[in-house]
Motif scaffolding. Sequence first.
Motif, PDB file in Angstrom:
ATOM      1  N   ILE A   1       0.828  -1.251  -0.032  1.00 40.81           N
ATOM      2  CA  ILE A   1       0.054   0.065  -0.204  1.00 40.81           C
ATOM      3  C   ILE A   1       1.038   1.127  -0.036  1.00 40.81           C
ATOM      4  N   ALA A   2       1.852   1.197   0.874  1.00 41.90           N
ATOM      5  CA  ALA A   2       2.833   2.370   0.615  1.00 41.90           C
ATOM      6  C   ALA A   2       3.460   2.655  -0.549  1.00 41.90           C
ATOM      7  N   ALA A   3       3.827   1.392  -1.200  1.00 41.59           N
ATOM      8  CA  ALA A   3       4.579   1.646  -2.635  1.00 41.59           C
ATOM      9  C   ALA A   3       3.455   2.143  -3.358  1.00 41.59           C
ATOM     10  N   ILE A   4       2.217   1.644  -3.508  1.00 38.15           N
ATOM     11  CA  ILE A   4       1.180   2.298  -4.357  1.00 38.15           C
ATOM     12  C   ILE A   4       1.123   3.829  -4.110  1.00 38.15           C
ATOM     13  N   TRP A   5       0.877   4.021  -2.800  1.00 36.56           N
ATOM     14  CA  TRP A   5       1.033   5.624  -2.305  1.00 36.56           C
ATOM     15  C   TRP A   5       1.990   6.543  -2.798  1.00 36.56           C
ATOM     16  N   ALA A   6       3.057   5.687  -2.873  1.00 38.96           N
ATOM     17  CA  ALA A   6       4.197   6.676  -3.352  1.00 38.96           C
ATOM     18  C   ALA A   6       4.284   6.905  -4.853  1.00 38.96           C
ATOM     19  N   LEU A   7       3.778   5.774  -5.379  1.00 41.48           N
ATOM     20  CA  LEU A   7       3.722   5.952  -7.019  1.00 41.48           C
ATOM     21  C   LEU A   7       2.432   6.581  -7.765  1.00 41.48           C
ATOM     22  N   SER A   8       1.306   6.562  -6.650  1.00 41.68           N
ATOM     23  CA  SER A   8       0.364   7.076  -7.430  1.00 41.68           C
ATOM     24  C   SER A   8      -0.306   8.471  -6.771  1.00 41.68           C
ATOM     25  N   PRO A   9      -0.935   9.217  -7.572  1.00 44.26           N
ATOM     26  CA  PRO A   9      -1.456  10.397  -7.006  1.00 44.26           C
ATOM     27  C   PRO A   9      -2.574  10.142  -5.944  1.00 44.26           C
ATOM     28  N   THR A  10      -3.212   9.167  -6.104  1.00 47.03           N
ATOM     29  CA  THR A  10      -4.361   8.791  -5.128  1.00 47.03           C
ATOM     30  C   THR A  10      -4.581   7.476  -4.713  1.00 47.03           C
ATOM     31  N   LEU A  11      -4.799   7.125  -3.218  1.00 44.74           N
ATOM     32  CA  LEU A  11      -4.905   5.812  -2.741  1.00 44.74           C
ATOM     33  C   LEU A  11      -6.253   5.264  -2.964  1.00 44.74           C
ATOM     34  N   ASN A  12      -7.340   6.060  -3.533  1.00 38.83           N
ATOM     35  CA  ASN A  12      -8.523   5.371  -3.646  1.00 38.83           C
ATOM     36  C   ASN A  12      -8.870   4.392  -4.818  1.00 38.83           C
ATOM     37  N   ILE A  13      -9.123   3.248  -4.551  1.00 36.43           N
ATOM     38  CA  ILE A  13      -9.117   2.162  -5.377  1.00 36.43           C
ATOM     39  C   ILE A  13      -9.700   2.396  -6.705  1.00 36.43           C
ATOM     40  N   SER A  14     -10.984   3.082  -6.469  1.00 37.57           N
ATOM     41  CA  SER A  14     -11.537   3.434  -7.745  1.00 37.57           C
ATOM     42  C   SER A  14     -10.994   4.467  -8.584  1.00 37.57           C
ATOM     43  N   GLU A  15      -9.990   5.134  -7.992  1.00 36.37           N
ATOM     44  CA  GLU A  15      -9.287   6.352  -9.089  1.00 36.37           C
ATOM     45  C   GLU A  15      -7.897   5.878  -9.422  1.00 36.37           C
ATOM     46  N   ILE A  16      -7.281   4.863  -8.801  1.00 36.91           N
ATOM     47  CA  ILE A  16      -5.945   4.782  -9.112  1.00 36.91           C
ATOM     48  C   ILE A  16      -5.886   4.468 -10.497  1.00 36.91           C
ATOM     49  N   GLU A  17      -4.831   4.980 -11.395  1.00 40.02           N
ATOM     50  CA  GLU A  17      -4.380   4.650 -12.419  1.00 40.02           C
ATOM     51  C   GLU A  17      -3.766   3.500 -12.744  1.00 40.02           C
ATOM     52  N   TRP A  18      -4.272   2.161 -12.843  1.00 39.22           N
ATOM     53  CA  TRP A  18      -3.582   0.950 -12.500  1.00 39.22           C
ATOM     54  C   TRP A  18      -2.840   0.736 -13.899  1.00 39.22           C
ATOM     55  N   GLY A  19      -3.374   1.064 -14.779  1.00 40.42           N
ATOM     56  CA  GLY A  19      -2.442   0.647 -15.916  1.00 40.42           C
ATOM     57  C   GLY A  19      -1.034   1.570 -16.035  1.00 40.42           C
ATOM     58  N   SER A  20      -1.256   2.681 -15.931  1.00 40.60           N
ATOM     59  CA  SER A  20      -0.066   3.360 -15.814  1.00 40.60           C
ATOM     60  C   SER A  20       0.897   3.025 -14.454  1.00 40.60           C
ATOM     61  N   LEU A  21       0.323   2.419 -13.481  1.00 39.82           N
ATOM     62  CA  LEU A  21       1.101   2.139 -12.514  1.00 39.82           C
ATOM     63  C   LEU A  21       1.711   0.904 -12.637  1.00 39.82           C
ATOM     64  N   PHE A  22       1.267  -0.157 -13.426  1.00 36.10           N
ATOM     65  CA  PHE A  22       1.882  -1.529 -13.991  1.00 36.10           C
ATOM     66  C   PHE A  22       3.060  -0.878 -14.827  1.00 36.10           C
ATOM     67  N   THR A  23       2.815   0.019 -15.630  1.00 40.41           N
ATOM     68  CA  THR A  23       4.032   0.047 -16.709  1.00 40.41           C
ATOM     69  C   THR A  23       5.109   0.923 -15.946  1.00 40.41           C
ATOM     70  N   THR A  24       4.892   1.878 -14.974  1.00 42.77           N
ATOM     71  CA  THR A  24       5.954   2.413 -14.118  1.00 42.77           C
ATOM     72  C   THR A  24       6.657   1.288 -13.311  1.00 42.77           C
ATOM     73  N   LEU A  25       6.006   0.241 -12.798  1.00 38.21           N
ATOM     74  CA  LEU A  25       6.668  -0.740 -12.189  1.00 38.21           C
ATOM     75  C   LEU A  25       7.376  -1.879 -12.901  1.00 38.21           C
ATOM     76  N   GLY A  26       6.944  -2.024 -14.142  1.00 38.90           N
ATOM     77  CA  GLY A  26       7.505  -3.017 -14.987  1.00 38.90           C
ATOM     78  C   GLY A  26       7.108  -4.454 -14.507  1.00 38.90           C
ATOM     79  N   ALA A  27       7.527  -5.455 -15.274  1.00 39.56           N
ATOM     80  CA  ALA A  27       7.055  -6.687 -14.895  1.00 39.56           C
ATOM     81  C   ALA A  27       7.501  -7.176 -13.397  1.00 39.56           C
ATOM     82  N   ALA A  28       8.664  -7.057 -13.215  1.00 41.09           N
ATOM     83  CA  ALA A  28       9.192  -7.428 -11.796  1.00 41.09           C
ATOM     84  C   ALA A  28       8.664  -6.628 -10.660  1.00 41.09           C
TER      85      ALA A  28
END
Lengths: 427, 651
Positions: free
Chosen positions: B201-228
């Motif tokens: 959760i902390a990692a998501i908070w660091a990488l995403s502008p919001t912590l709200n499940i319905s608003e997180i840009e999951w696609g761009s989050l996964f692209t930023t993180l890469g596969a690993a």
Amino acid sequence: MMNFTLPYSLSMPMVMLLGAVVILSVCSAFAVKYRNLGLVGAVVAILLGFGGVTLDNPNLVYYTGFVLVISLVNLASLRALKSAIQGVDYGLVGLMALVTLYIFTTQDLAMILAAFVLVSVPTYILVMAREGGANVEVGIKYITFMVLATILFLIGAVILAYTKNAFNGLLYILGYVMLVLGLSIEVGVAPLHEWVPDVFASADPIPLSIIASLAKIVPFVIALKILLATASELTISITLFTAVLAAISMFTGNIGALTSKEPGRILAYSTVANMGYVLACVVVIVKPQYFYFALTGALLMLFANAAGKIGFFNAIKNKGAFSPLMYLLAFSFIGLPPLMGFWGKLFILFTLVKAEYVWLVALMVINSAISVPYYLRLARELGVGWKPDLVNYICLVAVIIILITFLPDWFFRGVEVIAQSVGGIVI
Amino acid sequence: MNEWLVFLLLFLAPVLSSVPIALAYKSKEWTAKLPYLSVFGIFISVLMSLYILFTFPEQQYSYPWIPEVGINIVFITDYLSRNMGVITAVIAFFIGIYGLDYMKGDYRPSWYWFFFNLFTASMLLVVYSDNLFLLFVGWEGLGAASWGLIGHWFRDDNDIAYVGKEGRSVGPLRLYWPPSFGGWRAISTIRFGDVPMFFAIAAIWALSPTLNISEIEWGSLFTTLGAAGTIILFLCLLMGLFTKSAQVPFSEWLMTAMTGPTTVSALLHSATMVAAGAFVFIKLTWYIEPWHLAETMHGAGLEGLEYVYIVVLFIGLISGLYGALAGSGMLERKVLLAASTMSSIGLMFAATAASFWVGHFAVLVGFWYMAVHAFAKASLFLVSGHLIHATHSRFLNGGREFAKKMLPACIVTIIATTFLVGIPLLTSYWVKSAMDEVMEHLVHDFGYLPLVLLVLTSVVYAGIMAKFLALNFIKGEKPHHEHTEGGTLMKVGYALMVSVLFLLLYLIFTLEETHEFVAAGAFFKQGMITVSFAVGILALLAYLVALYRPRISFLSGLGTFFGDRMYLPFLNDYIVPKIGFALAGVVQNYGNTGIDGFFNTKVIPGFFGNVSRRIRSIQTGYLSRYVSIVLGVVMLILILISLVSLKGVVL
């Protein structure tokens, strides 16, 4: 200011000094028979001296105030000592106090050097005072060293003064080193500190409390004055010598005290360490514009040291004093804010930073840490319950002294002005 | 009514209504009366959740908390939350009613009711929360309440609260657990998973502008993180979900959680808390929409996500099969149900994970199965509780005579088991059929493996449910004690609970989104028997067989192996603790002792002591020696200084 002028253009302070000296001498002479007269004479003399100096230069009141209190406490502590010289010992302390009071009022080299001797010699006699018979063995050890110290100091001072007019590099260096070495032997700076542990262990605690407190102030003030006045371009190089000496003294004192068992020896090594701290101030000569920092630090450190030593030595004599007072004095030595010992160390550290001796700053901080165990051990050994006797009141006054600089701004401003007046010396 | 007031009542009513009984813990008189207040508090939550279901639009409600770091109190009333909220509140209410009878006369009622209601409030928080951090707050509340409730009978004074056969051990491990240990096992396992989850959760908070499940840009989050990065993030998050939902290999705590009161088992460990992990996964998948991402996203991030979903799919299926097999060897009522619960939740995870390849429909399947399972399993647990009270035994026993005396319980059991296992036409048949269809669609990617596992699980599951029915009411041994009077509120509790299954059946046929379930359950398609119908028939057959022969003696060795949970307890109670103790031993005996020795006792003090003694040894007492030292030093310094200055280094 009212300036009462006499035919010989003697100023008021000088008159008061003269009066003080006369009273002191007469009373001490009669004190052989009438002991309390000696006390009265000393007190009156010191008060006159205090008045004289403060009238002359009101800014000095911060300094003279402390000296007054310290010397009065020293006199009080002598009441408990029934020695062969009882009565006259008040006079000796009175003389030391007068000199300490007047040291900032003169620029004359001869007077300054005389002051050094006048502060040193009474201690030769005081150190031998004890109940029943003089402590000759200690006296011999002590006087041997002190004579060495005086000689080195005086010669060094004179050589330095000479080089001020006719500069010679080699002579300057020699003079500087001899002055510093003489100072070191006088106050007990390692590696020339051998007299300190033996004397502090064997002599009677009460005269020791005087030697360890009042007698340390003047040598440093004089050294600072002379070195500042005679500074040259070689000062920067030779100051390293002082710094190294100070560092050696700090470590020797603090580490030596860690396993010492007798309270007297612990205090001896404590003195060695504290004198190392104060000696470190001398490096300020390379940056004379920060002299007021150094002077503040040195004076605060010396006063804190004086109060602490008075408290502890009296406690040793009395086989214990009120425990919280002991701990407070210990904390002051350790350098815990907001006690005076802390401010003294702080200003010395400021000075060292300004003079760009950062390594010495680090060593001094480490030394403060090393010193914690033995001070606490000392406080624990000497701490007992409250008894309303002389010693406990003396310790109380000592604690009040170290508590007074809760926030030292007022003292600092005062010393700033004093420092400005410390300028050249006249030969 | 103001929205925030509704939410306030929803969450605070259970908690506040339990404060009196918690404060009055010393008074026997009050603690006998105040449980009614606590249940009333839950009733208010029921009303509020129904109000939300019927009147609130599907939207987000945000209240500021720590806006500077983007953590706010955000609720959402979307399809999942509003329905799950009602399910949670209603189940909690029914169990509360049951508990009024079940926990009568028990010790520490204040503790029980306080944690019971705290649990309800926490679960509601998890359900309605949109902000991941707020969800985590509720999550932790679940864990705390779970520990408190499982270890309720912490004095370990009654064998009836234990799990396992007394004296049974396999190798160095005792397979006999008391309540206090049960509580510890639960919270330690959950904690073990919560920490990685928190980091995720902390990692998501660091990488995403919001912590709200319905608003997180999951696609761009996964692209930023890469596969690993995606894999690591999700595995950490899944640690929390898997441990909470007792999936393999973290399932052990659920088995020994049966040391808690049955109401606790019913509420936490069948319907809500263990379902929370699956629920969060469903919710995340609902918003991640991996089926869309699979079309629109390219690159390493998507691959990572795919691996994650594969992991979830297979862990779910394996847990499903493991749970069912373990249940087949169980001889204790509640532990059998617990094993079956873990199995069902595995299927929920699997179905939801399949959505990566199948689409939104699979998520719906997972969710509906959760709903059906919740009511059915809760009813069965409640029945077990009544049976335990009546027979003073936690083991399966009771025959036809006994069934006649406990007729309501028997009927409820029949209804609940048949409606749960997927017998054609009954409630879960339609949901399981949809699940079969989902697994069928995975043929392109994984072959028939998922479907086979599902079918196998369903068959064994049907068998164990029938075993439960048979050994309690038909063919079990006669109980030693029989205490079948009273328990009215208990009967009311499980009767109400099981009746919801009828309601769900009705809803499946009338709601729009479940039309496909009905279609999936069709018996014939293009003239051939559908897979779903075939599976349904198999389940029915398994059920009948197990009903007739609940215990097969020549398979008893295998049964014992399954009953010992295939020795998985060794992981929890032996292997992991040994590793932990070894680590602790190294740190203490080498690390701490080393540091201590270096700084405090040996090296540094020794060094200082030595130097100190050397310094003091200068003081011999002889003046002549001192003088020589001092004069020597002075002379030496003066000479050196002179030489240096003469050499011109200084000049």
